[in-house]
Design a protein around this motif. Structure first.
Motif, PDB file in Angstrom:
ATOM      1  N   LEU A 124      11.231   6.611  81.422  1.00  0.00           N
ATOM      2  CA  LEU A 124      12.302   5.709  81.827  1.00  0.00           C
ATOM      3  C   LEU A 124      13.192   6.379  82.869  1.00  0.00           C
ATOM      4  CD1 LEU A 124      13.251   4.265  78.329  1.00  0.00           C
ATOM      5  CD2 LEU A 124      11.784   3.244  80.067  1.00  0.00           C
ATOM      6  N   LEU A 125      13.763   5.570  83.726  1.00  0.00           N
ATOM      7  CA  LEU A 125      14.606   6.082  84.809  1.00  0.00           C
ATOM      8  C   LEU A 125      15.967   6.509  84.283  1.00  0.00           C
ATOM      9  CD1 LEU A 125      13.896   3.283  87.447  1.00  0.00           C
ATOM     10  CD2 LEU A 125      12.859   5.547  87.357  1.00  0.00           C
ATOM     11  N   LYS A 126      16.395   7.715  84.640  1.00  0.00           N
ATOM     12  CA  LYS A 126      17.743   8.166  84.286  1.00  0.00           C
ATOM     13  C   LYS A 126      18.737   7.781  85.370  1.00  0.00           C
ATOM     14  CE  LYS A 126      16.373  11.926  81.241  1.00  0.00           C
ATOM     15  NZ  LYS A 126      16.494  13.382  80.936  1.00  0.00           N
ATOM     16  N   GLU A 127      18.224   7.567  86.570  1.00  0.00           N
ATOM     17  CA  GLU A 127      19.049   7.025  87.655  1.00  0.00           C
ATOM     18  C   GLU A 127      18.122   6.422  88.703  1.00  0.00           C
ATOM     19  OE1 GLU A 127      19.921  10.785  90.625  1.00  0.00           O
ATOM     20  OE2 GLU A 127      21.342  10.435  89.021  1.00  0.00           O
ATOM     21  N   LEU A 128      18.685   5.567  89.532  1.00  0.00           N
ATOM     22  CA  LEU A 128      17.902   4.929  90.586  1.00  0.00           C
ATOM     23  C   LEU A 128      17.912   5.788  91.838  1.00  0.00           C
ATOM     24  CD1 LEU A 128      19.236   1.257  90.293  1.00  0.00           C
ATOM     25  CD2 LEU A 128      17.350   2.330  89.050  1.00  0.00           C
ATOM     26  N   THR A 129      17.032   5.467  92.765  1.00  0.00           N
ATOM     27  CA  THR A 129      17.086   6.121  94.065  1.00  0.00           C
ATOM     28  C   THR A 129      18.250   5.523  94.853  1.00  0.00           C
ATOM     29  OG1 THR A 129      15.661   4.511  95.162  1.00  0.00           O
ATOM     30  CG2 THR A 129      14.580   6.372  94.057  1.00  0.00           C
TER      31      THR A 129
END
Length: 243
Positions: free
Chosen positions: A74-79
């Motif tokens: 899962l993503l911890k932050e977006l680009t």
């Protein structure tokens, strides 16, 4: 993005769950055990073989694909690019923040002046951006972690600083359940990370409680926004007075 290695890992996990050995699978496929081991080691197999493996496991291909998707980190932050896309449209940002809070499409339509078609359009955009996986009946699966946060110097936090901060801190923080504290002190540098971790846990507790309380009626819930921060800082006016 899923890879062949992810598919093989899912197959191995399903074999273990079914208590099926490579020899068992080989018999089901009409192959030599050594060939099955080699096939899974290389991850080189046609879709027809994957189909046969699913039949041996008594599993639909769609179910296996879902297992692969669920296993993705899962993503911890977006680009920065993802955040720029989100913040470029106020309505998209609204829907993004609400899906991170796990609101349903129906809840978003009920609370805001957005039609179902608009909400679906924005959910589709968030799906393309990799933030959610859109499912039938306007349901979705979040692809961000519980520890998700907006990039500290990214477009969303920049938007917050420029357009939201004064509005947020302009409140009196004197309502029921509201609180604002400003605490300044000098502490050991070694202990500072521990305090930051506590703040992170408070944020996670708040997010978890939000999810738990979704089963309550709308009339029994109220929208709160929790802002937590800690940084090395001194008011500029004070800094100018330093010797």
């Amino acid at each position: 993005m899923s890879t062949t290695a992810d598919l093989v890992a899912a197959v191995k996990k399903e074999l273990k769950a079914a208590q099926m050995t490579y020899a068992d699978l080989a018999r089901e496929l009409g192959m030599a055990e050594s060939s099955v081991k080699r096939m899974l080691a290389k991850g080189d197999m046609p879709l027809s073989r994957v189909d046969a493996i699913c039949r041996a496991l008594k599993l639909d291909f769609a179910e296996l694909a879902q297992r692969v998707a669920d296993a993705q980190p899962l993503l911890k932050e977006l680009t920065a690019e993802q955040e720029r896309s989100v913040v470029a449209d106020d309505k998209l940002l609204l829907v993004a923040i609400n899906v991170v809070s796990q609101w349903t499409a129906e809840q978003i339509c009920t609370r805001y002046r957005l039609s179902e078609a608009e909400v679906v359009k924005y959910l589709a955009q968030l799906d393309r951006l990799g933030i959610i996986e859109l499912k039938p009946l306007n349901r979705y699966r979040l692809k961000v972690a519980k520890t998700f946060r907006w990039r500290p110097h990214g477009p969303v936090m920049q938007y917050f600083r420029e357009s939201v901060m004064l509005d947020y801190f302009g409140g009196g923080f004197d309502g029921d359940g509201e609180n604002l504290q400003l605490v300044h002190g000098s502490i050991s540098r070694a202990l500072a990370p521990a305090f930051a971790e506590r703040l992170q846990r408070v944020a996670q507790d708040f997010a978890q409680q939000h999810q738990t309380d979704q089963k309550l009626k709308d009339t029994d819930r109220e929208g709160y926004t929790l802002v937590l921060a800690m940084r090395r800082w001194e008011l500029a006016a004070f800094t100018r007075l330093r010797r």
